[in-house]
Design a protein around this motif. Structure first.
Motif, PDB file in Angstrom:
ATOM      1  N   HIS A   5       4.777   3.712 -10.487  1.00 29.85           N
ATOM      2  CA  HIS A   5       5.484   4.508  -9.485  1.00 29.85           C
ATOM      3  C   HIS A   5       4.600   5.663  -9.051  1.00 29.85           C
ATOM      4  O   HIS A   5       4.131   6.436  -9.876  1.00 29.85           O
ATOM      5  CB  HIS A   5       6.806   5.027 -10.049  1.00 29.85           C
ATOM      6  CG  HIS A   5       7.776   3.929 -10.323  1.00 29.85           C
ATOM      7  ND1 HIS A   5       8.443   3.274  -9.319  1.00 29.85           N
ATOM      8  CD2 HIS A   5       8.181   3.368 -11.482  1.00 29.85           C
ATOM      9  CE1 HIS A   5       9.219   2.349  -9.843  1.00 29.85           C
ATOM     10  NE2 HIS A   5       9.070   2.376 -11.153  1.00 29.85           N
ATOM     11  N   HIS A   6       4.382   5.717  -7.751  1.00 31.05           N
ATOM     12  CA  HIS A   6       3.590   6.818  -7.215  1.00 31.05           C
ATOM     13  C   HIS A   6       4.201   7.272  -5.889  1.00 31.05           C
ATOM     14  O   HIS A   6       5.070   6.608  -5.327  1.00 31.05           O
ATOM     15  CB  HIS A   6       2.125   6.424  -7.059  1.00 31.05           C
ATOM     16  CG  HIS A   6       1.847   5.501  -5.910  1.00 31.05           C
ATOM     17  ND1 HIS A   6       2.003   4.147  -6.003  1.00 31.05           N
ATOM     18  CD2 HIS A   6       1.448   5.742  -4.643  1.00 31.05           C
ATOM     19  CE1 HIS A   6       1.699   3.580  -4.846  1.00 31.05           C
ATOM     20  NE2 HIS A   6       1.372   4.523  -3.983  1.00 31.05           N
ATOM     21  N   ILE A   7       3.732   8.399  -5.426  1.00 28.69           N
ATOM     22  CA  ILE A   7       4.143   8.945  -4.132  1.00 28.69           C
ATOM     23  C   ILE A   7       2.867   9.350  -3.402  1.00 28.69           C
ATOM     24  O   ILE A   7       1.848   9.634  -4.030  1.00 28.69           O
ATOM     25  CB  ILE A   7       5.122  10.141  -4.311  1.00 28.69           C
ATOM     26  CG1 ILE A   7       5.814  10.505  -3.012  1.00 28.69           C
ATOM     27  CG2 ILE A   7       4.422  11.364  -4.888  1.00 28.69           C
ATOM     28  CD1 ILE A   7       6.858   9.530  -2.585  1.00 28.69           C
ATOM     29  N   ASN A   8       2.915   9.322  -2.092  1.00 29.13           N
ATOM     30  CA  ASN A   8       1.778   9.735  -1.263  1.00 29.13           C
ATOM     31  C   ASN A   8       2.136  11.017  -0.536  1.00 29.13           C
ATOM     32  O   ASN A   8       3.294  11.424  -0.486  1.00 29.13           O
ATOM     33  CB  ASN A   8       1.460   8.640  -0.231  1.00 29.13           C
ATOM     34  CG  ASN A   8       1.081   7.333  -0.886  1.00 29.13           C
ATOM     35  OD1 ASN A   8       0.194   7.283  -1.722  1.00 29.13           O
ATOM     36  ND2 ASN A   8       1.773   6.267  -0.524  1.00 29.13           N
ATOM     37  N   ASN A  53      -0.497   9.436  -9.974  1.00 33.66           N
ATOM     38  CA  ASN A  53      -0.337   8.095 -10.531  1.00 33.66           C
ATOM     39  C   ASN A  53      -0.719   7.026  -9.501  1.00 33.66           C
ATOM     40  O   ASN A  53      -0.087   5.985  -9.419  1.00 33.66           O
ATOM     41  CB  ASN A  53       1.116   7.914 -11.008  1.00 33.66           C
ATOM     42  CG  ASN A  53       1.290   6.682 -11.880  1.00 33.66           C
ATOM     43  OD1 ASN A  53       0.368   6.252 -12.550  1.00 33.66           O
ATOM     44  ND2 ASN A  53       2.484   6.107 -11.850  1.00 33.66           N
ATOM     45  N   GLY A  54      -1.717   7.328  -8.664  1.00 35.18           N
ATOM     46  CA  GLY A  54      -2.179   6.344  -7.681  1.00 35.18           C
ATOM     47  C   GLY A  54      -1.890   6.714  -6.243  1.00 35.18           C
ATOM     48  O   GLY A  54      -2.058   5.883  -5.352  1.00 35.18           O
ATOM     49  N   LYS A  70      -7.634   8.579  -1.549  1.00 30.61           N
ATOM     50  CA  LYS A  70      -6.950   8.605  -2.840  1.00 30.61           C
ATOM     51  C   LYS A  70      -7.040  10.014  -3.431  1.00 30.61           C
ATOM     52  O   LYS A  70      -8.084  10.660  -3.362  1.00 30.61           O
ATOM     53  CB  LYS A  70      -7.596   7.594  -3.778  1.00 30.61           C
ATOM     54  CG  LYS A  70      -6.896   7.434  -5.100  1.00 30.61           C
ATOM     55  CD  LYS A  70      -7.503   6.263  -5.856  1.00 30.61           C
ATOM     56  CE  LYS A  70      -7.017   6.134  -7.264  1.00 30.61           C
ATOM     57  NZ  LYS A  70      -5.633   6.220  -7.517  1.00 30.61           N
ATOM     58  N   VAL A  71      -5.937  10.488  -4.006  1.00 31.43           N
ATOM     59  CA  VAL A  71      -5.898  11.789  -4.662  1.00 31.43           C
ATOM     60  C   VAL A  71      -6.411  11.628  -6.086  1.00 31.43           C
ATOM     61  O   VAL A  71      -5.902  10.802  -6.843  1.00 31.43           O
ATOM     62  CB  VAL A  71      -4.465  12.376  -4.666  1.00 31.43           C
ATOM     63  CG1 VAL A  71      -4.416  13.684  -5.441  1.00 31.43           C
ATOM     64  CG2 VAL A  71      -3.962  12.573  -3.240  1.00 31.43           C
ATOM     65  N   VAL A  94     -13.094   7.388   2.741  1.00 33.44           N
ATOM     66  CA  VAL A  94     -11.983   7.448   3.688  1.00 33.44           C
ATOM     67  C   VAL A  94     -11.625   6.010   4.054  1.00 33.44           C
ATOM     68  O   VAL A  94     -12.473   5.263   4.536  1.00 33.44           O
ATOM     69  CB  VAL A  94     -12.363   8.259   4.946  1.00 33.44           C
ATOM     70  CG1 VAL A  94     -11.238   8.227   5.976  1.00 33.44           C
ATOM     71  CG2 VAL A  94     -12.710   9.698   4.570  1.00 33.44           C
ATOM     72  N   ILE A  95     -10.383   5.624   3.800  1.00 38.12           N
ATOM     73  CA  ILE A  95      -9.915   4.253   4.058  1.00 38.12           C
ATOM     74  C   ILE A  95      -9.086   4.267   5.340  1.00 38.12           C
ATOM     75  O   ILE A  95      -8.111   5.013   5.446  1.00 38.12           O
ATOM     76  CB  ILE A  95      -9.075   3.733   2.877  1.00 38.12           C
ATOM     77  CG1 ILE A  95      -9.927   3.734   1.607  1.00 38.12           C
ATOM     78  CG2 ILE A  95      -8.511   2.346   3.180  1.00 38.12           C
ATOM     79  CD1 ILE A  95      -9.134   3.590   0.324  1.00 38.12           C
TER      80      ILE A  95
END
Length: 144
Positions: A5-8, A53-54, A70-71, A94-95
């Motif tokens: 489980h992650h958040i952006n 967490n991603g 990505k953090v 950078v994606i």
């Protein structure tokens, strides 16, 4: 195996009109070997554990989400004014993502993984499948 489980986060890329502007700015600011790009913000994410967490920081350019990074971690940054801030340390890569419209807002916002745009195939600078105006219209009504 339990699902991760992650958040952006989503943030306006102020002063940049296109993804190349962000890439150039970060390369210029972080020319020291081993230095990762960092974005400093006033607010510390309350959902830091989920972010780390991603999670990624999605960048908005001229009303469209077009890229993410990505953090890696959150660093405490003390300003000259003595105020504690959050340094969001980002992976240098950078994606590029699908173009998804986003209305203007201040600061950053959480972005659930299910609402996050998909990554473009590597080496593809932008999503050419549909004209940007049509992509925006489809995304606006939930058909991206």
């Amino acid at each position: 195996m339990p699902e991760s489980h992650h958040i952006n986060l989503v943030k306006l890329c102020v002063g940049a009109e296109k993804v190349e502007d962000l890439i150039a700015w970060q390369a210029e600011r972080h020319a020291q070997p081993g230095a990762a790009p960092r974005h400093v913000t006033r607010m510390w994410p309350k959902r830091a554990e989920e972010l780390l967490n991603g999670g990624s920081l999605y960048w908005v350019f001229k009303g469209m989400i077009l890229a993410r990074q990505k953090v890696l971690r959150l660093d405490e940054v003390q300003g000259e004014d003595g105020i504690r801030r959050c340094g969001i340390v980002l992976e240098p890569q950078v994606i590029r993502t699908e173009a998804v419209p986003r209305r203007p807002f201040q600061g950053w916002r959480y972005l659930a993984p299910g609402d996050s745009p998909r990554d473009l195939p590597e080496g593809r600078a932008r999503d050419d499948a549909l004209p940007p105006a049509l992509m925006a219209a489809l995304a606006e009504i939930g058909l991206r």
